[in-house]
Design a protein around this motif. Structure first.
Motif, PDB file in Angstrom:
ATOM      1  N   UNK A  82       0.849  -1.201   0.000  1.00  0.00           N
ATOM      2  CA  UNK A  82       0.000   0.000   0.000  1.00  0.00           C
ATOM      3  C   UNK A  82       0.876   1.239   0.000  1.00  0.00           C
ATOM      4  N   UNK A  83       0.273   2.351  -0.330  1.00  0.00           N
ATOM      5  CA  UNK A  83       0.985   3.644  -0.343  1.00  0.00           C
ATOM      6  C   UNK A  83       2.291   3.535  -1.103  1.00  0.00           C
ATOM      7  N   UNK A  84       2.215   2.958  -2.262  1.00  0.00           N
ATOM      8  CA  UNK A  84       3.428   2.714  -3.050  1.00  0.00           C
ATOM      9  C   UNK A  84       4.095   4.016  -3.463  1.00  0.00           C
ATOM     10  N   UNK A  85       5.419   3.954  -3.530  1.00  0.00           N
ATOM     11  CA  UNK A  85       6.248   5.098  -3.899  1.00  0.00           C
ATOM     12  C   UNK A  85       7.082   4.733  -5.121  1.00  0.00           C
ATOM     13  N   UNK A  86       7.530   5.731  -5.876  1.00  0.00           N
ATOM     14  CA  UNK A  86       8.406   5.422  -7.020  1.00  0.00           C
ATOM     15  C   UNK A  86       9.641   4.621  -6.612  1.00  0.00           C
ATOM     16  N   UNK A  87      10.141   4.828  -5.394  1.00  0.00           N
ATOM     17  CA  UNK A  87      11.313   4.069  -4.917  1.00  0.00           C
ATOM     18  C   UNK A  87      11.020   2.584  -4.723  1.00  0.00           C
ATOM     19  N   UNK A  88       9.747   2.205  -4.738  1.00  0.00           N
ATOM     20  CA  UNK A  88       9.398   0.786  -4.625  1.00  0.00           C
ATOM     21  C   UNK A  88       9.502   0.058  -5.966  1.00  0.00           C
ATOM     22  N   UNK A  89       9.763   0.806  -7.027  1.00  0.00           N
ATOM     23  CA  UNK A  89       9.904   0.192  -8.346  1.00  0.00           C
ATOM     24  C   UNK A  89      11.049  -0.800  -8.349  1.00  0.00           C
ATOM     25  N   UNK A  90      10.747  -2.045  -8.708  1.00  0.00           N
ATOM     26  CA  UNK A  90      11.749  -3.111  -8.677  1.00  0.00           C
ATOM     27  C   UNK A  90      11.130  -4.395  -9.213  1.00  0.00           C
ATOM     28  N   UNK A  91      11.982  -5.365  -9.443  1.00  0.00           N
ATOM     29  CA  UNK A  91      11.506  -6.735  -9.652  1.00  0.00           C
ATOM     30  C   UNK A  91      11.448  -7.396  -8.280  1.00  0.00           C
ATOM     31  N   UNK A  92      10.301  -7.963  -7.962  1.00  0.00           N
ATOM     32  CA  UNK A  92      10.078  -8.590  -6.669  1.00  0.00           C
ATOM     33  C   UNK A  92      10.161 -10.107  -6.812  1.00  0.00           C
ATOM     34  N   UNK A  93      10.908 -10.715  -5.906  1.00  0.00           N
ATOM     35  CA  UNK A  93      11.131 -12.162  -5.936  1.00  0.00           C
ATOM     36  C   UNK A  93      10.675 -12.781  -4.616  1.00  0.00           C
ATOM     37  N   UNK A  94      10.016 -13.913  -4.701  1.00  0.00           N
ATOM     38  CA  UNK A  94       9.824 -14.683  -3.479  1.00  0.00           C
ATOM     39  C   UNK A  94      10.920 -15.720  -3.386  1.00  0.00           C
ATOM     40  N   UNK A  95      11.208 -16.114  -2.157  1.00  0.00           N
ATOM     41  CA  UNK A  95      12.349 -16.992  -1.923  1.00  0.00           C
ATOM     42  C   UNK A  95      12.135 -17.800  -0.661  1.00  0.00           C
ATOM     43  N   UNK A  96      12.770 -18.952  -0.627  1.00  0.00           N
ATOM     44  CA  UNK A  96      12.758 -19.778   0.556  1.00  0.00           C
ATOM     45  C   UNK A  96      14.005 -20.644   0.583  1.00  0.00           C
ATOM     46  N   UNK A  97      14.350 -21.095   1.760  1.00  0.00           N
ATOM     47  CA  UNK A  97      15.483 -22.001   1.902  1.00  0.00           C
ATOM     48  C   UNK A  97      14.939 -23.387   2.243  1.00  0.00           C
ATOM     49  N   UNK A  98      15.266 -24.355   1.426  1.00  0.00           N
ATOM     50  CA  UNK A  98      14.736 -25.713   1.586  1.00  0.00           C
ATOM     51  C   UNK A  98      15.872 -26.705   1.355  1.00  0.00           C
ATOM     52  N   UNK A  99      16.113 -27.523   2.359  1.00  0.00           N
ATOM     53  CA  UNK A  99      17.158 -28.553   2.302  1.00  0.00           C
ATOM     54  C   UNK A  99      18.512 -27.945   1.927  1.00  0.00           C
ATOM     55  N   UNK A 100      18.831 -26.823   2.549  1.00  0.00           N
ATOM     56  CA  UNK A 100      20.143 -26.223   2.392  1.00  0.00           C
ATOM     57  C   UNK A 100      20.338 -25.407   1.140  1.00  0.00           C
ATOM     58  N   UNK A 101      19.295 -25.263   0.349  1.00  0.00           N
ATOM     59  CA  UNK A 101      19.386 -24.522  -0.906  1.00  0.00           C
ATOM     60  C   UNK A 101      18.441 -23.331  -0.859  1.00  0.00           C
ATOM     61  N   UNK A 102      18.932 -22.175  -1.307  1.00  0.00           N
ATOM     62  CA  UNK A 102      18.080 -20.994  -1.419  1.00  0.00           C
ATOM     63  C   UNK A 102      17.391 -21.020  -2.788  1.00  0.00           C
ATOM     64  N   UNK A 103      16.073 -21.050  -2.755  1.00  0.00           N
ATOM     65  CA  UNK A 103      15.287 -21.129  -3.987  1.00  0.00           C
ATOM     66  C   UNK A 103      14.671 -19.765  -4.296  1.00  0.00           C
ATOM     67  N   UNK A 104      14.591 -19.435  -5.582  1.00  0.00           N
ATOM     68  CA  UNK A 104      14.073 -18.153  -6.032  1.00  0.00           C
ATOM     69  C   UNK A 104      13.000 -18.347  -7.082  1.00  0.00           C
ATOM     70  N   UNK A 105      11.979 -17.510  -7.003  1.00  0.00           N
ATOM     71  CA  UNK A 105      11.012 -17.451  -8.082  1.00  0.00           C
ATOM     72  C   UNK A 105      11.557 -16.600  -9.211  1.00  0.00           C
ATOM     73  N   UNK A 106      10.816 -16.530 -10.292  1.00  0.00           N
ATOM     74  CA  UNK A 106      11.285 -15.809 -11.479  1.00  0.00           C
ATOM     75  C   UNK A 106      11.214 -14.304 -11.303  1.00  0.00           C
ATOM     76  N   UNK A 107      10.377 -13.810 -10.443  1.00  0.00           N
ATOM     77  CA  UNK A 107      10.264 -12.374 -10.223  1.00  0.00           C
ATOM     78  C   UNK A 107       9.087 -11.773 -10.950  1.00  0.00           C
ATOM     79  N   UNK A 108       8.549 -10.736 -10.351  1.00  0.00           N
ATOM     80  CA  UNK A 108       7.451  -9.996 -10.966  1.00  0.00           C
ATOM     81  C   UNK A 108       7.762  -8.503 -10.845  1.00  0.00           C
ATOM     82  N   UNK A 109       7.579  -7.782 -11.944  1.00  0.00           N
ATOM     83  CA  UNK A 109       7.980  -6.383 -12.008  1.00  0.00           C
ATOM     84  C   UNK A 109       6.884  -5.478 -11.448  1.00  0.00           C
ATOM     85  N   UNK A 110       7.296  -4.607 -10.544  1.00  0.00           N
ATOM     86  CA  UNK A 110       6.420  -3.571 -10.000  1.00  0.00           C
ATOM     87  C   UNK A 110       6.980  -2.223 -10.415  1.00  0.00           C
TER      88      UNK A 110
END
Length: 114
Positions: A82-110
């Motif tokens: 909410x209350x988004x600002x121009x400085x929030x412009x970025x590619x957003x990624x979700x991530x988790x660590x599972x069995x010792x590996x950091x996993x990343x999604x492909x990203x979504x542009x905001x």
């Protein structure tokens, strides 16, 4: 592990977006999840985290504006922005660590226009 993020787009400053990230290939309910973002020319930064029990943490610049949540029945983590600002412009990624590996999604542009 697969992390499929969605919900990005173009929004005017002051507007809102909700990002979603559906996870598969892991035991979602026992894993902490996180949202990161990477702005053009900048390093990737941690935005918010949520533990398996639902405890949350945020980087200072989004506190009071962003909310991370999870739905274990849907294996999905959300980021309400909410209350988004121009400085929030970025590619957003979700991530988790599972069995010792950091996993990343492909990203979504905001993109937040002023």
């Amino acid at each position: 592990v697969q992390l499929q993020a969605s919900g990005g787009g173009l929004v005017q400053a002051g507007g809102s977006l909700r990002l979603s990230c559906k996870a598969s290939g892991m035991n979602f309910r026992i894993n902490a999840m996180a949202w990161y973002r990477q702005a053009p020319g900048s390093q990737r930064e941690l935005v918010a985290t949520i533990s398996s029990e639902g405890s949350t943490n945020y980087t200072n610049s989004v506190k009071g504006r962003f909310t991370i949540s999870r739905d274990n029945a849907r294996n999905t983590v959300y980021l309400q922005m909410n209350s988004l600002k121009p400085d929030d412009t970025a590619v957003y990624y979700c991530s988790t660590r599972w069995r010792g590996v950091q996993w990343w999604g492909r990203g979504t542009l905001v993109t937040v226009s002023s």
